[in-house]
Motif scaffolding. Structure first.
Motif, PDB file in Angstrom:
ATOM      1  N   PHE A 178      -5.858   5.046   3.474  1.00 37.68           N
ATOM      2  CA  PHE A 178      -6.044   5.391   2.064  1.00 37.68           C
ATOM      3  C   PHE A 178      -6.342   6.879   1.905  1.00 37.68           C
ATOM      4  O   PHE A 178      -5.743   7.560   1.058  1.00 37.68           O
ATOM      5  CB  PHE A 178      -7.188   4.573   1.458  1.00 37.68           C
ATOM      6  CG  PHE A 178      -6.786   3.205   0.986  1.00 37.68           C
ATOM      7  CD1 PHE A 178      -5.818   3.042   0.010  1.00 37.68           C
ATOM      8  CD2 PHE A 178      -7.386   2.074   1.513  1.00 37.68           C
ATOM      9  CE1 PHE A 178      -5.444   1.786  -0.439  1.00 37.68           C
ATOM     10  CE2 PHE A 178      -7.019   0.808   1.085  1.00 37.68           C
ATOM     11  CZ  PHE A 178      -6.052   0.656   0.108  1.00 37.68           C
ATOM     12  N   ARG A 179      -7.266   7.370   2.696  1.00 38.65           N
ATOM     13  CA  ARG A 179      -7.648   8.771   2.563  1.00 38.65           C
ATOM     14  C   ARG A 179      -6.491   9.694   2.935  1.00 38.65           C
ATOM     15  O   ARG A 179      -6.283  10.736   2.303  1.00 38.65           O
ATOM     16  CB  ARG A 179      -8.866   9.063   3.435  1.00 38.65           C
ATOM     17  CG  ARG A 179     -10.114   8.300   3.009  1.00 38.65           C
ATOM     18  CD  ARG A 179     -11.339   8.757   3.768  1.00 38.65           C
ATOM     19  NE  ARG A 179     -11.673  10.142   3.464  1.00 38.65           N
ATOM     20  CZ  ARG A 179     -12.632  10.837   4.079  1.00 38.65           C
ATOM     21  NH1 ARG A 179     -13.348  10.249   5.048  1.00 38.65           N
ATOM     22  NH2 ARG A 179     -12.893  12.078   3.753  1.00 38.65           N
ATOM     23  N   THR A 180      -5.735   9.306   3.948  1.00 39.22           N
ATOM     24  CA  THR A 180      -4.591  10.117   4.351  1.00 39.22           C
ATOM     25  C   THR A 180      -3.540  10.175   3.250  1.00 39.22           C
ATOM     26  O   THR A 180      -2.986  11.236   2.947  1.00 39.22           O
ATOM     27  CB  THR A 180      -3.960   9.541   5.631  1.00 39.22           C
ATOM     28  OG1 THR A 180      -4.926   9.576   6.684  1.00 39.22           O
ATOM     29  CG2 THR A 180      -2.739  10.346   6.044  1.00 39.22           C
ATOM     30  N   MET A 181      -3.282   9.027   2.622  1.00 40.03           N
ATOM     31  CA  MET A 181      -2.228   8.970   1.611  1.00 40.03           C
ATOM     32  C   MET A 181      -2.604   9.718   0.336  1.00 40.03           C
ATOM     33  O   MET A 181      -1.726  10.166  -0.403  1.00 40.03           O
ATOM     34  CB  MET A 181      -1.899   7.511   1.281  1.00 40.03           C
ATOM     35  CG  MET A 181      -1.293   6.740   2.451  1.00 40.03           C
ATOM     36  SD  MET A 181      -1.013   5.004   2.075  1.00 40.03           S
ATOM     37  CE  MET A 181       0.426   5.130   1.016  1.00 40.03           C
ATOM     38  N   HIS A 182      -3.896   9.859   0.071  1.00 36.21           N
ATOM     39  CA  HIS A 182      -4.312  10.509  -1.166  1.00 36.21           C
ATOM     40  C   HIS A 182      -4.722  11.966  -0.958  1.00 36.21           C
ATOM     41  O   HIS A 182      -5.130  12.630  -1.898  1.00 36.21           O
ATOM     42  CB  HIS A 182      -5.436   9.714  -1.834  1.00 36.21           C
ATOM     43  CG  HIS A 182      -4.942   8.475  -2.514  1.00 36.21           C
ATOM     44  ND1 HIS A 182      -4.577   8.434  -3.831  1.00 36.21           N
ATOM     45  CD2 HIS A 182      -4.707   7.232  -2.027  1.00 36.21           C
ATOM     46  CE1 HIS A 182      -4.167   7.219  -4.146  1.00 36.21           C
ATOM     47  NE2 HIS A 182      -4.235   6.472  -3.069  1.00 36.21           N
ATOM     48  N   THR A 234      -4.033  -3.000  -3.460  1.00 34.33           N
ATOM     49  CA  THR A 234      -3.915  -3.517  -2.094  1.00 34.33           C
ATOM     50  C   THR A 234      -4.732  -4.794  -1.919  1.00 34.33           C
ATOM     51  O   THR A 234      -4.337  -5.692  -1.153  1.00 34.33           O
ATOM     52  CB  THR A 234      -4.359  -2.444  -1.087  1.00 34.33           C
ATOM     53  OG1 THR A 234      -3.624  -1.232  -1.332  1.00 34.33           O
ATOM     54  CG2 THR A 234      -4.098  -2.884   0.338  1.00 34.33           C
ATOM     55  N   ILE A 235      -5.857  -4.910  -2.627  1.00 33.75           N
ATOM     56  CA  ILE A 235      -6.632  -6.152  -2.585  1.00 33.75           C
ATOM     57  C   ILE A 235      -5.814  -7.296  -3.175  1.00 33.75           C
ATOM     58  O   ILE A 235      -5.765  -8.406  -2.625  1.00 33.75           O
ATOM     59  CB  ILE A 235      -7.958  -5.984  -3.349  1.00 33.75           C
ATOM     60  CG1 ILE A 235      -8.862  -4.958  -2.649  1.00 33.75           C
ATOM     61  CG2 ILE A 235      -8.672  -7.323  -3.489  1.00 33.75           C
ATOM     62  CD1 ILE A 235      -9.276  -5.331  -1.260  1.00 33.75           C
ATOM     63  N   PHE A 236      -5.161  -7.044  -4.308  1.00 30.93           N
ATOM     64  CA  PHE A 236      -4.244  -8.046  -4.871  1.00 30.93           C
ATOM     65  C   PHE A 236      -3.179  -8.418  -3.840  1.00 30.93           C
ATOM     66  O   PHE A 236      -2.880  -9.600  -3.629  1.00 30.93           O
ATOM     67  CB  PHE A 236      -3.559  -7.491  -6.127  1.00 30.93           C
ATOM     68  CG  PHE A 236      -4.336  -7.659  -7.398  1.00 30.93           C
ATOM     69  CD1 PHE A 236      -4.539  -8.910  -7.944  1.00 30.93           C
ATOM     70  CD2 PHE A 236      -4.840  -6.555  -8.065  1.00 30.93           C
ATOM     71  CE1 PHE A 236      -5.244  -9.063  -9.132  1.00 30.93           C
ATOM     72  CE2 PHE A 236      -5.542  -6.693  -9.250  1.00 30.93           C
ATOM     73  CZ  PHE A 236      -5.750  -7.948  -9.792  1.00 30.93           C
ATOM     74  N   ALA A 237      -2.572  -7.406  -3.225  1.00 32.38           N
ATOM     75  CA  ALA A 237      -1.506  -7.649  -2.254  1.00 32.38           C
ATOM     76  C   ALA A 237      -2.016  -8.430  -1.055  1.00 32.38           C
ATOM     77  O   ALA A 237      -1.298  -9.279  -0.504  1.00 32.38           O
ATOM     78  CB  ALA A 237      -0.906  -6.312  -1.805  1.00 32.38           C
ATOM     79  N   ASN A 238      -3.263  -8.162  -0.635  1.00 28.73           N
ATOM     80  CA  ASN A 238      -3.854  -8.912   0.471  1.00 28.73           C
ATOM     81  C   ASN A 238      -3.874 -10.399   0.189  1.00 28.73           C
ATOM     82  O   ASN A 238      -3.672 -11.225   1.089  1.00 28.73           O
ATOM     83  CB  ASN A 238      -5.281  -8.426   0.729  1.00 28.73           C
ATOM     84  CG  ASN A 238      -5.354  -7.436   1.875  1.00 28.73           C
ATOM     85  OD1 ASN A 238      -4.506  -7.445   2.762  1.00 28.73           O
ATOM     86  ND2 ASN A 238      -6.348  -6.575   1.852  1.00 28.73           N
ATOM     87  N   GLN A 279       0.831  -1.208   0.000  1.00 32.64           N
ATOM     88  CA  GLN A 279       0.000   0.000   0.000  1.00 32.64           C
ATOM     89  C   GLN A 279       0.864   1.256   0.000  1.00 32.64           C
ATOM     90  O   GLN A 279       0.557   2.232  -0.696  1.00 32.64           O
ATOM     91  CB  GLN A 279      -0.921  -0.021   1.222  1.00 32.64           C
ATOM     92  CG  GLN A 279      -1.946   1.091   1.259  1.00 32.64           C
ATOM     93  CD  GLN A 279      -2.878   0.969   2.466  1.00 32.64           C
ATOM     94  OE1 GLN A 279      -2.762   0.034   3.257  1.00 32.64           O
ATOM     95  NE2 GLN A 279      -3.787   1.900   2.611  1.00 32.64           N
ATOM     96  N   ILE A 280       1.949   1.226   0.747  1.00 31.27           N
ATOM     97  CA  ILE A 280       2.824   2.398   0.845  1.00 31.27           C
ATOM     98  C   ILE A 280       3.749   2.495  -0.363  1.00 31.27           C
ATOM     99  O   ILE A 280       3.906   3.560  -0.965  1.00 31.27           O
ATOM    100  CB  ILE A 280       3.634   2.337   2.157  1.00 31.27           C
ATOM    101  CG1 ILE A 280       2.696   2.496   3.363  1.00 31.27           C
ATOM    102  CG2 ILE A 280       4.715   3.415   2.177  1.00 31.27           C
ATOM    103  CD1 ILE A 280       3.344   2.230   4.689  1.00 31.27           C
ATOM    104  N   VAL A 281       4.348   1.372  -0.753  1.00 31.70           N
ATOM    105  CA  VAL A 281       5.351   1.388  -1.820  1.00 31.70           C
ATOM    106  C   VAL A 281       4.731   1.700  -3.175  1.00 31.70           C
ATOM    107  O   VAL A 281       5.327   2.409  -4.000  1.00 31.70           O
ATOM    108  CB  VAL A 281       6.106   0.045  -1.860  1.00 31.70           C
ATOM    109  CG1 VAL A 281       6.992  -0.053  -3.098  1.00 31.70           C
ATOM    110  CG2 VAL A 281       6.943  -0.126  -0.600  1.00 31.70           C
ATOM    111  N   THR A 282       3.524   1.171  -3.445  1.00 35.20           N
ATOM    112  CA  THR A 282       2.952   1.329  -4.783  1.00 35.20           C
ATOM    113  C   THR A 282       2.397   2.720  -5.055  1.00 35.20           C
ATOM    114  O   THR A 282       2.176   3.071  -6.214  1.00 35.20           O
ATOM    115  CB  THR A 282       1.830   0.298  -5.016  1.00 35.20           C
ATOM    116  OG1 THR A 282       0.827   0.430  -3.986  1.00 35.20           O
ATOM    117  CG2 THR A 282       2.383  -1.116  -5.022  1.00 35.20           C
TER     118      THR A 282
END
Length: 752
Positions: A206-210, A134-138, A90-93
């Motif tokens: 998610f909201r914080t990162m965007h 992130t769903i894929f990564a999960n 989530q962070i790296v991508t």
């Protein structure tokens, strides 16, 4: 952790939550949202034109899924397993996705003869693409429970298994629950009262990162901080992983009293109580679970349970020689005969039928456990009944009200209305096709290939019925309280009584019965995340389906490769001293297959066995939540009473494979970040705490892989006392695993 339940008002991550939440009963309106936490966390808007299942989402999602699956399985076989969570992806991508949005061509490509067109770059990198990645990564981070069956067959039972049968087993156990998840969507996803509190942190992140991030002059953005910590963690981990492994488990008392069994039992962080032990290795601290993402109140509950079990109850049992405890090590997951030696499973198994040989069993010995392992099974029994009673007491009324509202013509909250207005739902027949197809493949895996899995067709049906029956009630509990009741002990016990003496039938039934339910709930939980983030349901469905197939295949491929290339992997007795390939989780799984499958509960937990008294722990668990509940009602002003969570206090189920030093370091790190840092430096905690945890885990994962491929795979090693290679488990406490009963002879141990 179970019990991470939000309070009456919205609480930021780390705030000590109360047990209950309020359900508003207001008139339906355009902005209707009955759960206050959801109203304050989830955006009540949607942009249907936003890019979702793009080339960037596919590319970064599949890459994240493959890398996380490979790394988690690679490190799952090592002494200190490292779990890489999807938050790393989530962070790296995020910066990678934004970079791709700047450099990829915007040309539109048309597929000949179809009229279908696509572009590699539909515009700015969107939050919806990020969610799907992130769903894929999960899928890659979730693990594959059934792979433990393949591992114990190949590495510990030393029997062949058809690779196609193994792949079908892995794939079908991961996907079977998806087939009936669609049946429960209306109750567990569409219902506004099923709010899945565990997803609130992800949505906040998610909201914080965007959102636009204002970086103070001289400060660091989250991405810069992640990179800095990642580099430091990456560089440092070469020390505990290769040059100085002993710092992963430092047991101080063992260096002072080198000839005392008692002191080494007290001081060993790996084989004993861990008094005075510590570690300088993040992998040791994170072995229990991520110490930073676990709320402070949950850490306190777990540490109370750890103290009571490890320092009070287990010593009382051991030093009073209950169940002949002194014949065996103080702490281990291995099984033993009545002379204190490792249980020779070959003496009680008919190699032709791979089932219990009663003549061999009667002429050999009953099966015995270490005092801690036996006691931990009792705690497991108690935790099951305690969870049911706890949920009934604290949440029974609320859950019943939610169930009634869900069954009736429930109100649609703003999020459900937006989803139904803007996107097509996944057709029911998609789920039906998956159920029919995967069940058929499951039947083929069990009945085909010479019946290698031992589970008959009726056992598979029984497991599916059990999982299907529990999916909704357990789902309601999890969707409202974040507590998931595990079915592992129930499934092991049921098939152990009905179909005893067959180890693979036992673990296969447990996996189909337990994991298919857990996977169904994981599917629905991610669907709810997509529901709140306004992801088209069909895009969610495709991402989860493809991610599961890819992750299952990568997990199996990685495991099969290591099982075939690492000599004596998982076989602790045959491994060279200091080898990291000890497979702690799989050894516990293997011993459970002996206890519940080969010997069976009838010969373990009744009068025919040694541990019949442990059944009383079911009653103990049912009674244990009552005092805290009634005291919290009697003294409502004492808020700390509402934070007492008995099922979490009984949370030592991860020991083994987790050890005392792991719990000690996990607790120390968790309390420092989630009590001290959270209270004193709250802004720093909110900005960087989760990023720090993700970067630390990612750094040690990449360095661990690098040292393996660059050094360990070529047998490039060093030999000095810092390797901890003394036969004592890696912490220079060789006597901690010795018996203390008179006359018991074990190699390397003094005879009393």
């Amino acid at each position: 952790m179970g019990g991470d339940i939000a309070g009456d008002k919205y609480q930021p991550p780390g705030k000590l939550p109360l047990h209950n939440f309020e359900v508003e009963d207001v008139e339906e309106a355009d902005d209707f949202c009955p759960i206050e936490q959801v109203e304050l966390t989830v955006a009540a808007t949607d942009d249907p034109s936003m890019a979702v299942l793009t080339f960037r989402a596919w590319f970064l999602g599949i890459i994240s899924c493959v890398l996380l699956a490979f790394m988690n399985q690679f490190f799952g076989y090592r002494q200190n397993p490292i779990g890489i969570d999807s938050v790393v992806a989530q962070i790296v991508t995020l910066p990678i996705g934004r970079f791709m949005a700047r450099v990829l061509p915007t040309t539109t490509f048309v597929v000949p003869l179809t009229g279908w067109s696509f572009t590699l770059n539909p515009g700015p990198f969107t939050i919806k693409e990020h969610v799907l990645i992130t769903i894929f990564a999960n899928c890659g981070a979730g693990g594959v429970y059934a792979l433990s069956i393949v591992t114990i067959v190949k590495a510990l039972y030393h029997r062949p298994i058809n690779p196609l049968a193994a792949w079908l087993l892995v794939l079908t156990t991961q996907m079977l629950g998806y087939g009936w998840a669609g049946i429960f969507r209306r109750f567990l996803v569409d219902s506004p009262y099923m709010w899945w509190p565990g997803k609130m942190t992800s949505i906040s992140l998610f909201r914080t990162m965007h959102e636009e991030e204002a970086r103070k002059k001289g400060g660091l953005s989250r991405q810069q901080f992640f990179l800095m910590v990642f580099v430091i963690s990456f560089a440092y981990y070469v020390v505990p992983s290769y040059f100085f492994p002993l710092i992963s488990n430092i047991s101080v008392l063992c260096y002072i009293w080198k000839d005392s069994i008692l002191v080494q039992q007290l001081g060993s962080g790996l084989q004993g109580m861990g008094i005075g032990s510590f570690a300088l290795d993040w992998a040791t601290a994170s072995m229990v679970t991520d110490p930073i993402s676990t709320p402070g109140f949950a850490i306190v509950n777990v540490l109370i349970g750890f103290f009571l079990v490890m320092y009070v109850m287990t010593p009382i049992n051991y030093f009073n020689n209950i169940f002949d405890a002194k014949k065996f090590p103080f702490f281990t997951s291995h099984t033993f005969d009545n002379m204190g030696h490792r249980y020779n499973i070959s003496r009680v198994i008919n190699q032709a039928t791979f089932s219990l040989d009663m003549d061999g069993y009667n002429s050999y010995s009953k099966l015995h456990l270490s005092t801690f392992f036996a006691f931990n099974y009792g705690i497991g029994f108690a935790k099951l009944s305690a969870t049911i009673v706890h949920v009934a007491l604290y949440h029974g009324k609320t859950i019943w009200e939610l169930w009634i509202k869900t069954k009736s013509n429930m109100k649609l909250d703003v999020h459900t209305r937006l989803m139904k207005k803007n996107y097509d739902s996944v057709p029911e027949w998609w789920f039906h096709i998956i159920l029919i197809l995967v069940f058929g493949l499951s039947l083929f895996a069990c009945e085909g290939f010479g019946k290698q899995l031992q589970l008959p067709w009726w056992g598979l049906i029984f497991a599916c019925v059990l999982a299907f029956f529990f999916t909704l009630p357990v789902g309601i509990i999890q969707a409202t309280t974040s507590i998931q009741i595990g079915l592992n002990i129930i499934t092991e016990m049921l098939i152990g009584y009905v179909y005893p003496g067959r180890p693979l039938a036992n673990v296969a039934f447990k996996t189909y019965g337990y994991i298919s339910m857990a996977q169904a709930l994981s599917f629905l939980a991610d669907f709810k995340l997509g529901h709140y983030m306004k992801i088209p349901p069909k895009s969610m469905f495709v991402a989860q389906l493809v991610g599961t197939v890819v992750a299952s295949s990568v997990y199996l491929g990685t495991g099969w490769w290591l099982l075939d290339t690492v000599p004596n992997i998982c076989d602790v007795a045959a491994l060279p001293e200091g080898s990291p390939w000890t497979c702690p989780d799989d050894n516990v799984f293997y011993n459970a297959s002996i206890i519940w499958g080969v010997i069976g509960p009838m010969r373990m937990f009744t009068s025919k066995g040694v541990y019949g008294l442990l059944n009383w722990w079911f009653l103990v668990g049912a009674v244990a939540p009552l005092p805290a509940y009634f005291l919290s009602r009697r003294y409502p002003e004492k808020k700390w009473l509402q934070l007492v969570n008995v099922p979490i206090i009984m949370g030592t189920g991860s020991m083994p494979p987790a050890r005392s030093v792991s719990f000690i370091m996990w607790g120390a790190v968790g309390l420092y970040f989630n009590i001290y840092v959270y209270r004193v430096h709250k802004r720093w905690w909110a900005r960087y705490a989760y990023v720090f945890s993700a970067a630390m885990s990612a750094g040690i994962a990449f360095m661990g892989i690098l040292t393996y491929f660059a050094l360990q795979s070529y047998d490039i090693s060093i030999d000095w006392w810092g390797m901890g290679a003394d036969g004592g488990g890696g912490d220079n406490c060789p006597l901690a695993s010795c018996p203390t009963a008179p006359g018991i002879v074990v190699k390397g141990c003094p005879v009393h």
